[in-house]
Scaffold this active site. Structure first.
Site, PDB file in Angstrom:
ATOM      1  N   GLU A  96       0.990  -1.311  -0.022  1.00  0.00           N
ATOM      2  CA  GLU A  96      -0.094   0.018  -0.137  1.00  0.00           C
ATOM      3  C   GLU A  96       0.763   1.272  -0.160  1.00  0.00           C
ATOM      4  O   GLU A  96       0.585   2.174  -0.641  1.00  0.00           O
ATOM      5  CB  GLU A  96      -0.805   0.109   1.156  1.00  0.00           C
ATOM      6  N   HIS A 101       8.957  -1.370   3.713  1.00  0.00           N
ATOM      7  CA  HIS A 101       8.688  -1.440   5.265  1.00  0.00           C
ATOM      8  C   HIS A 101       8.669  -3.019   5.364  1.00  0.00           C
ATOM      9  O   HIS A 101       8.050  -3.695   4.853  1.00  0.00           O
ATOM     10  CB  HIS A 101       7.502  -0.676   5.760  1.00  0.00           C
TER      11      HIS A 101
END
Ligand code: 5GP
Length: 120
Positions: A96, A101
């Site tokens: 997203e 990350h």
């Protein structure tokens, strides 16, 4: 100039977040929408959009993500029971936010990694 991302704004302190760790290479903060009792995001301080964009220069940063995840798992008291580290990449990975990350997730049994669809 490298484009800013939501997560680089958290790294720089421009957007508030529950930061649990920060050093010269990486920052870790709690996910705003935790799916498990412990759900922490670990990000490189510099913008690397996806795993596809990691270069040889980023080896120490990528290694640091794992070392810090291990430390935070200890701090959270979930190391012995186990946990999951996830890096989603791109469209099929359901990424997203396009600032690489690693999700540190744990605090309960997580079940199988993926469930097979009936049609597969
Ligand atoms: P992805 O699907 O890209 O692997 O994961 C993005 C994660 O970022 C999601 O788990 C989502 O809840 C989290 N997230 C999105 N916006 C914010 C935000 O503004 N602050 C924090 N702390 N987490 C966010």
């Amino acid at each position: 100039m490298i484009e800013e991302t939501l997560f680089s704004r958290i790294v720089n302190g421009d957007i508030p977040a529950d930061i649990v760790y920060q050093d010269e290479l990486v920052t870790a903060f709690r996910d705003i929408n935790p799916r498990t009792p412990t759900h922490i995001l670990l990000v490189p301080n510099k913008v690397i959009p996806t795993v596809n964009d990691v270069s040889a220069d980023d080896e120490s940063t990528m290694g640091r993500l794992i070392v810090v995840a291990q430390k935070l798992a200890q701090d959270e008291g979930i190391a012995d029971d186990g946990y999951r580290l996830i890096i989603n990449c791109g469209d099929h990975g359901n990424q997203e936010v396009y600032h690489l990350h690693m999700h540190l997730m744990g605090g309960r049994p997580l079940g199988p990694m993926l469930t097979r669809k009936q049609t597969d």
